[in-house]
Design an enzyme around this catalytic site. Structure first.
Site, PDB file in Angstrom:
ATOM      1  N   HIS A 199       1.329   2.406  -7.398  1.00  0.00           N
ATOM      2  CA  HIS A 199       0.274   1.849  -6.338  1.00  0.00           C
ATOM      3  C   HIS A 199       0.218   0.397  -6.542  1.00  0.00           C
ATOM      4  O   HIS A 199      -0.755  -0.169  -6.293  1.00  0.00           O
ATOM      5  CB  HIS A 199      -0.753   2.413  -6.147  1.00  0.00           C
ATOM      6  CG  HIS A 199      -0.783   3.862  -5.604  1.00  0.00           C
ATOM      7  ND1 HIS A 199      -0.600   4.758  -6.200  1.00  0.00           N
ATOM      8  CD2 HIS A 199      -1.145   4.290  -4.491  1.00  0.00           C
ATOM      9  CE1 HIS A 199      -0.801   5.838  -5.593  1.00  0.00           C
ATOM     10  NE2 HIS A 199      -1.003   5.645  -4.491  1.00  0.00           N
TER      11      HIS A 199
ATOM     12  N   GLU B 212       9.688   7.657   4.901  1.00  0.00           N
ATOM     13  CA  GLU B 212       9.856   6.368   5.060  1.00  0.00           C
ATOM     14  C   GLU B 212      11.116   5.953   5.409  1.00  0.00           C
ATOM     15  O   GLU B 212      11.296   5.049   6.617  1.00  0.00           O
ATOM     16  CB  GLU B 212       9.641   5.592   3.451  1.00  0.00           C
ATOM     17  CG  GLU B 212       8.090   5.515   3.110  1.00  0.00           C
ATOM     18  CD  GLU B 212       7.596   6.853   2.589  1.00  0.00           C
ATOM     19  OE1 GLU B 212       8.423   7.728   2.325  1.00  0.00           O
ATOM     20  OE2 GLU B 212       6.332   6.927   2.315  1.00  0.00           O
TER      21      GLU B 212
END
Lengths: 423, 334
Positions: free
Chosen positions: B126, B57
């Site tokens: 998540h 990322e």
């Protein structure tokens, strides 16, 4: 037999904490350092697959020998005029550093970082790159701006954070930004420029451009995650980028061993990524030029990225806030076996018969005058803390393209504060 | 269109109009994204404009900043907002401040898309809502749509914006609005307002809130999934509430908020993110500072708890109808 019983027979584990070879007061002996002879290393074809040149990152590309003679396959055979220009730019960088260091000591700015001993890393690289290639530097490559002719006065205005500072007094001294000179805005956060350079390079490739990118970080910052992300991206997309690791042996007070330098070379980081890796004598301007030129041609012909380790020595402290006498032997600098890049190039030019000590001394005097004149010019625009700074309102500009209501309110608050205080 | 299709259409329109718009991220290319948000884009625009990336990322964000410095308009995807933390330094220290620190020489017009929020049994990796981290940073815009129409219009506006934008997509309502009753089946978007999405170009301006329901007794500030949960509660309880969908958290539409609270005299802030130092705290403080003499009760916050998102106890964590209803009744009695 349980695991616990079996383990009682084992010696306790030990943590290895690296230690530099010399500390303050220690005599210095560099005989452990392997320094291959100048000219000894092959020069692979620029399109050679990385896997065929696995020895390159473990050697040391050197062109200038102990007597200043250029030798071997990496000799770039530059015209004497270009070599003199390179010498001049390195000397100008050093003169600039000297003047700005003194300016900091005189209280004219908060902070300064010299590149003494490492001038070849930026200057020779900039000579080998095209003017419109994009540089994503760290904080010790002021030589890039010098080579690209960025005005000294502009550099100084930035260092003084004065009213003429193009960056509006927002950045620490030496964290320049000069788009016209292909010099990306420097961040204080380490190695963040590495993936950015790769992103710029792959954008250039995606657009069918011909420009490449180059980026620099210190050997200490190769431990940052951004460095490894950049290496992965660079390899995956064969980005036209040159990743320069400036191994100047010290990351503030942490020696190169704390970044993994005791176990392997920094150039060898390239191997795990399937990238070309070159290890270069960073105090040899001809070697730095030749390696950069090779990597630039490789990138420009779509053969992918190169990691270059510049093996050099940070002759001064990390910055004006640092005292290297506290953590390293004072003899390290004078005993550094790869010498001084300016003296080595000077010796080479004298050997070619195109330079002499008088001309060199005259050049140094002239450059000192040039820098002094620029400093006087810059000081007319103010030095840090004496009032000739940017207007207060500029504090709120450029956070966003258009100023949102909350910043307008805060600006009004600041104006009111200053008005009520009679400022 | 559902919200995923609207987001896909936004990127399609933006890429068609501007050859500099480039999409990158894990799985976004050939496969079209794990939520299918980028489906078909690589086929249409080619591999140099829509490409898969390594799983890093910080690399995705850093590369996007460099691409933007070149002159492209990158739209990086972070697959789940929970994974955005490795990219924080690039977003917070680099993208957000590039314009400022270079005095406008360099800018980072990137739009970071990322599905966020809970209610899908995603556990603590998540489900998070990290918007408050980004609204705290000077130089970033934070946008959160609540309908397919807005998602498309806001995303096109974000891509065209010259500042870096964090675009959080409430994944719970990708396929249909969610009223907070987890035991009821999701009703598809096609049966609801906001699902009529024009095929072509239009924008919904950043920094403008939408009044989703007019009312006189209390102002409820919400965004993303919570807009629909709040509307469900208000209808179920028959409360005369004014429901404001913020759409952009920063820059915030303070005028709409001020006007509403001055009218109703009461304010409840609702978000899924954890409570302490969450964006609700900023909203409550702003309302208190600006509307204090109009308030008839303290500003209330209804939020997730200050714990990670618990997988098996998701519905106890989620600020659902019961928690919101209680807060509304309490504030209306004050």
């Amino acid at each position: 037999m349980s695991d616990t019983d079996r383990r009682t027979n084992l010696p306790p584990l030990r943590l290895h904490v690296p230690e530099p070879p010399f500390r303050p007061g220690d005599p210095v002996d560099y005989s452990h350092m392997e320094i291959p002879a100048a000219g000894a290393l092959d020069r692979p074809a620029v399109d050679a697959p990385a896997a065929t040149m696995r020895e390159m990152p473990y050697g040391l590309i050197r062109v200038l020998d102990g007597e200043g003679r250029a030798t071997g396959p990496w000799n770039p055979r530059l015209e004497p005029e270009r070599l003199v220009a390179m010498l001049r730019n390195m000397a100008l960088t050093r003169a600039f550093d000297e003047r700005m260091y003194r300016a900091q000591r005189q209280g004219k700015t908060s902070f300064y970082m010299k590149s003494t001993g490492e001038e070849a890393v930026a200057v020779a690289a900039a000579e080998a790159l095209d003017r419109d290639d994009m540089c994503f530097p760290s904080y010790r490559q002021q030589g890039l701006l010098i080579v690209r002719g960025w005005p000294l006065v502009d550099m100084m205005n930035q260092i003084y954070s004065n009213k003429a500072d193009r960056l509006k007094g927002r950045q620490l001294p030496v964290l320049y930004s000069a788009k016209e000179a292909g010099f990306f805005s420097i961040s204080g956060n380490l190695a963040t420029q590495m993936p950015q350079a790769v992103g710029w390079a792959l954008a250039s490739a995606a657009q069918g451009d011909t420009r490449i990118a180059a980026t620099w970080c210190g050997e200490g910052s190769t431990a940052e995650g951004d460095f490894h992300a950049a290496m992965t991206f660079a390899t995956v997309y064969r980005a036209p980028v040159i990743v320069n690791v400036v191994n100047n042996q010290w990351a503030i007070s942490s020696f190169a061993g704390f970044a993994g330098g005791d176990e392997t070379t920094f150039a060898a980081r390239a191997l795990g990524y399937g990238m070309a890796g070159l290890r270069v004598d960073g105090n040899d301007p001809l070697a730095v030029y030749a390696a950069t030129d090779w990597a630039a041609e490789r990138a420009r012909t779509n053969h992918g990225p190169t990691l270059i380790e510049h093996f050099t020595y940070r002759a001064e402290g990390h910055s004006t806030s640092d005292d290297p006498a506290q953590y390293r032997s004072a003899e390290e600098r004078s005993a550094w076996p790869l010498g001084d890049p300016i003296i080595r190039l000077k010796q080479h030019l004298i050997g070619l018969g195109v330079w002499d000590e008088e001309r060199h001394a005259e050049m140094d005097r002239e450059l000192a005058e040039q820098v002094k004149a620029a400093a006087k010019e810059a000081e007319k625009n103010g030095v840090l803390g004496i009032g000739l700074h940017q207007p207060f309102d500029t504090m709120f500009e450029d956070v966003f393209e258009e100023m949102p209501w909350h910043l307008k309110e805060q600006r009004a608050q600041m104006r009111a504060e200053r008005e009520s205080a009679g400022i | 269109m559902n919200m995923i299709e609207a987001i896909n259409s936004a990127m399609d329109v933006a890429m068609e109009r501007d050859p500099m718009v480039t999409v990158l991220g894990e799985d976004v290319g050939y496969f079209g994204g794990v939520f299918r948000a980028t489906a078909g884009l690589q086929k249409k625009y080619g591999k140099t404009r829509v490409f898969d990336t390594p799983i890093t990322e910080c690399g995705i964000a850093g590369v996007a900043v460099g691409m933007a410095a070149y002159g492209l308009r990158p739209v990086p995807e972070i697959q789940f907002a929970d994974y955005i933390y490795p990219a924080l330094d690039q977003l917070v220290s680099e993208a957000a401040r590039l314009r400022y620190r270079s005095a406008g020489e360099f800018t980072a017009p990137i739009t970071v898309r990322s599905p966020f929020g809970g209610g899908i049994f995603g556990g603590q990796t998540h489900s998070q809502s990290p918007e408050g981290i980004f609204t705290h940073v000077s130089g970033l815009k934070t946008v959160i749509p609540s309908t397919p129409y807005d998602a498309k219009g806001l995303l096109i506006a974000a891509i065209e914006d010259n500042d870096p934008v964090i675009f959080f997509e409430p994944k719970r309502i990708y396929n249909g609005p969610f009223d907070g009753h987890y035991d009821r089946p999701i009703s598809p978007w096609s049966k609801h307002e906001g699902s009529e999405v024009p095929e072509g170009y239009y924008t919904v301006p950043l920094g403008k809130a939408a009044v989703r329901r007019e009312g006189g007794d209390v102002t409820i500030l919400a965004y993303g999934t919570m807009v629909h949960v709040v509307l469900g509660v208000v209808n179920d309880l028959g409360i005369d509430a004014e429901v404001i969908d913020l759409r952009t958290l920063l820059p915030l539409d303070i005028e709409t908020i001020d006007a509403s609270v001055m009218k109703t005299g009461r304010c409840v802030v609702v978000h899924e993110a954890t409570r302490t130092s969450g964006f609700g705290a900023e909203l409550a403080a702003l309302v208190q500072e600006r509307c204090f003499y109009h308030l008839e009760a303290p500003v209330a916050r209804v939020t997730g708890f200050d714990t990670p998102y618990p997988h098996s106890l998701e519905w106890a964590y989620f600020p659902g109808p019961v928690r919101i209803g209680k807060a509304l009744k309490r504030i209306l009695e004050d």
